[in-house]
Design an enzyme around this catalytic site. Structure first.
Site, PDB file in Angstrom:
ATOM      1  N   SER A  13      55.619  -0.369 154.114  1.00  0.00           N
ATOM      2  CA  SER A  13      54.283  -0.137 154.680  1.00  0.00           C
ATOM      3  C   SER A  13      53.915   1.333 154.530  1.00  0.00           C
ATOM      4  CB  SER A  13      54.272  -0.496 156.164  1.00  0.00           C
ATOM      5  OG  SER A  13      55.041   0.439 156.895  1.00  0.00           O
ATOM      6  N   ASP A  14      52.612   1.618 154.491  1.00  0.00           N
ATOM      7  CA  ASP A  14      52.203   3.002 154.721  1.00  0.00           C
ATOM      8  C   ASP A  14      52.552   3.308 156.174  1.00  0.00           C
ATOM      9  OD1 ASP A  14      51.183   5.572 154.648  1.00  0.00           O
ATOM     10  OD2 ASP A  14      49.344   5.006 153.582  1.00  0.00           O
ATOM     11  N   TRP A  15      52.457   4.557 156.546  1.00  0.00           N
ATOM     12  CA  TRP A  15      52.984   5.003 157.834  1.00  0.00           C
ATOM     13  C   TRP A  15      52.180   4.423 159.017  1.00  0.00           C
ATOM     14  CZ3 TRP A  15      55.903   5.615 154.174  1.00  0.00           C
ATOM     15  CH2 TRP A  15      57.085   6.332 154.223  1.00  0.00           C
TER      16      TRP A  15
ATOM     17  N   CYS B 219      52.290  -0.499 150.654  1.00  0.00           N
ATOM     18  CA  CYS B 219      51.018  -1.169 150.962  1.00  0.00           C
ATOM     19  C   CYS B 219      50.168  -0.246 151.823  1.00  0.00           C
ATOM     20  CB  CYS B 219      51.233  -2.528 151.617  1.00  0.00           C
ATOM     21  SG  CYS B 219      52.276  -2.524 153.081  1.00  0.00           S
TER      22      CYS B 219
END
Ligand code: BGC
Length: 825
Positions: free
Chosen positions: A317-319, A284
């Protein structure tokens, strides 16, 4: 201050230190060439040893009626209309995952979805081993990027996503995916963080080159083939970024406001195709969608991805894009890299998630689901096999000989890099028989993009450099170059054979000298470029997104200075996306233009193959090249205060890229799908027939669809295969009427009746065919019920339009050659 400023600066620091420790250490250390060799071991391991037959199939009772092509190691052949049904494989993987977590403690289940923190492991993302020394589960290594392996040595720097899409060649796309998958496996990566499939909605979008262009169908096919290939190779793929991360400016604090129909038909489509390819994971994105952060967006993650599309894998999640623990309820399964802000020591998962489960804020069953999904992804691609390689590189400590085994995973993958580089090159202009070159007596190469950079290709953090041949953009979507062939090197080798006299000037700004050097040469080849990347690095004033759509380094001046002196000026463009070519495109002395994109480590060889006709150009534009920047339907939204959420209304709706030019009758310079060849093709004998003889277990749904009802979307745990199965077969004859062998990319566009509310022309099929001069071949493109539907927002289903649907076969989005109709009774 930007709320994520501390994170971003740490990220930059992290990346810089990683890069400094790698190649930087070698340059600053005293010259110790004699001391080095004893430790410089390169281990060459045949990757095939880790793939295919080494992994036994999980023992399962076959389910009647399920396709045997249900294992990611055995995808359907390229071009087959078989739809892989991975339900059986997922069911097996789920069973094994459930068995595995049965004896996990609550904390252990939480740990499965909690990354260990930024730079706390060998890969850019890591989940911890579970049990003593990983006795229960070894944990996962997650590593960038969509074009290879970031932060590792002895890897291949594959062509970018945008070049891959520009081939319009499913076979090459699949093969690149397979080889990237194998390289990741060889390095002991479990999850490769790609492909990237955000749409090139805004021509200046900084990361467009990582993705597959401006059309959802093309991007969907490229995502599908890439994932099938990667997972056949044994790595878990990750479809990213979910969703609407279409510009870099304010990416962590912008809300992309998108209506439901546009979301379904444009932006979600590549994710649907990814799920159909069995993708194990999805990432995401940083941004918000309609006011809610992507990584806590129930509508996107739960409703669309997990329920409607039947996604069985896990969402990470993205970072540092996780915003809450409660996101687990709204569909997030894994937080990456684990800490709330990098190296903060805090996390939304971990102890917080444990507490939320203990006090019943999050049901224990949801935690089980999350852990099951993640471990099922691992089983799904058979990473449980005992000999799966352990991680043998160290992303952030490349100089540590203890943790870097220098495993060489390149095999002969350079061949497909070179081939895709050539196959993605688009011939935009060719007059006076300028190309292919025929043993020219003398040539001059002009521009820094023709040669190597002043320093080697890995000397800028995440490839954010400014000169030399442009072979990829910058940011996390990159890989180290083991080597990088420039056009100068490749053309010189060719010149030796042809006995051509070669000269060059690599200074972009000395236009006088460039013009003078062009005088009297058989051909003057001008190389210009344009770069972009991710927002945490600014290059030449470009904060990720491009400031403008003109060539870098005064490239337009350079072309004009040369064209003023040489009537056979050939322009080669290496660019991350569209450029405005108006200053010189009609100049009579500019005889040819080649659009080479950002093609990876074999850039020089690939362009040489095309220049000299060893490869007949077959690339087609994956986006429109406009006459002026303002002609595009969507633009960067800039500005915003540090505490604001910037609103990005997707007001153009379905009218993205060529759809807008068509709808508003704007003439582009070169339209989507355009590309010339050294030969000519003609099309004949269009035939459209319903595909018969298919026994269906979903006859009632099919009849309901034909009757004009919107289909129900809840398909339980699997994709609605009946909706995607071929319904019509469109065939026609392609003849090579020109002088040489060549590959062609016939394209199928639908022209929906006005009642459907679609743009005038929408891509719904393409194929590629290679034909000898004088020969003809019959080709076929299939259309499914899904292809023939639009998204009905009221009924929340796919509905066929009322009336006759036009079918156009063309060589581009604007060059129609054959027309037919479909009327669904
Ligand atoms: C990017 C992702 C990438 C991640 C890990 C983020 O900044 O948006 O695409 O996979 O970093 O490097």
């Amino acid at each position: 201050m930007h709320p994520l400023a501390p994170i971003i600066s740490i990220l930059i620091l992290g990346l810089r230190s990683a890069s400094q420790e790698a190649p930087g250490a070698a340059t600053t250390a005293p010259s110790t060439e004699t001391a080095a060799p004893s430790t410089e071991t390169i281990v060459t391991v045949p990757i095939s040893q880790y793939s295919f037959s080494a992994f036994p199939l999980p023992s399962q009772t076959p389910v009647a009626g399920v396709s045997p092509l249900s294992d990611p190691r055995e995808p359907p052949p390229v071009g087959s209309s078989l739809i892989p049904d991975f339900a059986h494989a997922w069911a097996g993987a789920y069973q094994e995952a459930k068995n595995k977590i049965a004896n996990f403690t609550l904390d252990e289940k939480v740990s499965v979805g909690t990354g260990v923190g930024w730079m706390a492991g060998r890969c850019v993302g890591n989940t911890p081993p579970i049990g003593v020394n990983g006795s229960k589960f070894p944990g996962l290594c997650l590593e960038d990027s969509p074009l290879g392996i970031r932060f590792a040595d002895f890897v291949t720097a594959f062509p970018t996503g945008i070049n891959t899409a520009a081939t319009w060649n499913r076979k090459l796309i699949r093969r690149r995916g397979l080889f990237m998958g194998r390289e990741h496996v060889g390095k002991g990566v479990n999850v490769a963080l790609g492909p990237m499939m955000n749409i090139g909605r805004v021509a200046q979008g900084g990361r467009n080159w990582e993705g597959f262009g401006a059309d959802p169908f093309l991007a969907g096919e490229a995502a599908y083939e890439t994932i099938l290939g990667m997972q056949e190779g044994g790595v878990q793929a990750c479809a990213k970024h979910l969703i609407n991360n279409e510009q870099e400016h304010f990416r962590t604090q912008e809300s992309s406001d998108v209506d439901d129909r546009t979301q379904h038909e444009i932006y979600a489509h590549p994710f649907l195709r990814s799920i159909m390819a069995g993708v194990a994971s999805i990432m995401c994105s940083y941004n918000l969608i309609n006011g809610t952060y992507a990584c806590e967006n129930d509508k996107i993650m739960n409703d669309i991805i997990k329920r409607e599309f039947g996604f069985q894998g896990y969402i990470m999640s993205d970072w540092a894009a996780t915003h809450s623990t409660i996101s687990v309820i709204t569909g997030l399964d894994m937080t990456m890299p684990g800490d709330i802000t990098f190296q903060s020591g805090t996390t939304y998962f971990g102890a917080n998630l444990t507490a939320y489960v203990q006090n019943n804020t999050i049901p224990a069953a949801r935690l089980d689901d999350l852990a099951t999904r993640i471990i099922a992804g691992w089983y799904f691609v058979h990473q449980d096999a005992g000999d799966y390689p352990t991680t043998n590189f160290d992303a952030f400590n490349p100089a540590n000989e203890e943790t870097n085994e220098h495993v060489d995973v390149q095999e002969d993958h350079y061949k497909v890099v070179r081939e895709i580089g050539a196959a993605s090159t688009v011939l935009l202009k060719n007059t006076n028989g300028a190309l292919p070159l025929k043993k020219p007596r003398s040539i001059v190469l002009v521009g820094s993009d023709a040669g190597p950079g002043k320093v080697g290709p890995n000397e800028f953090a995440d490839q954010g450099g400014v000169d030399g041949i442009l072979a990829m953009g910058w940011g996390s979507g990159t890989a180290n170059f083991t080597y990088l062939i420039s056009p100068l090197e490749a053309i010189q080798r060719r010149a030796r054979d042809d006995r051509t006299s070669v000269s060059w000037i690599l200074d972009d700004f000395d236009t006088d000298r460039a013009g003078n050097m062009a005088i009297g040469r058989s051909a003057a080849l001008v190389f210009i470029s344009s770069d972009s990347g991710e927002d945490y690095i600014t290059v030449d004033g470009n904060e990720g997104d491009r400031k403008n759509l003109t060539a870098w380094h005064s490239g337009d001046d350079l072309v004009q200075a040369v064209a003023a002196q040489n009537n056979n000026t050939i322009v080669v463009v290496h660019s991350v996306g569209p450029l405005i070519l108006e200053p010189w495109i009609d100049h009579p002395n500019v005889t040819a233009v080649l659009w080479a994109g950002v093609p990876g480590q074999e850039a020089g060889n690939s362009i040489t193959d095309v220049l000299y006709g060893d490869w007949n150009p077959s690339g087609r534009l994956p986006y429109t090249i406009a006459k002026q920047a303002s002609d595009y339907s969507a633009h960067l939204i800039l500005g915003g205060q540090p505490t604001d959420i910037l609103s990005i209304p997707y007001t153009e709706g379905l009218n993205v890229d060529y759809r807008y030019f068509d709808a508003f009758n704007i003439t582009p310079r070169f339209e989507f799908g355009f590309g010339l060849s050294y030969t000519n093709f003609t099309y004949n004998k269009l035939h459209i027939a319903e595909v018969g003889g298919q026994a269906s277990t979903d006859a009632d749904l099919e009849e309901s669809w034909a009757a004009g009802n919107a289909t129900p979307i809840a398909q339980g745990s699997s994709t609605a295969i009946w909706l995607h199965r071929p319904l019509y077969n469109v065939t026609f004859e392609v003849e090579n009427t020109g002088p040489v062998w060549g590959g062609d990319i016939p394209q199928l566009y639908l022209n929906m009746p006005p009642s459907a509310g679609e743009p005038p022309s929408i891509l719904k099929g393409f194929t590629n065919v290679e034909i000898l001069p004088g020969d003809k071949k019959t080709v076929g493109i299939t259309l499914s019920r899904y292809d023939l539907s639009f998204w009905d927002t009221v009924a929340q289903g796919w509905r066929r339009p009322n009336g006759t649907i036009g079918v156009t076969i063309g060589t581009s989005s604007r060059d129609a050659r054959l027309k037919g109709n479909i009327t669904i009774a």
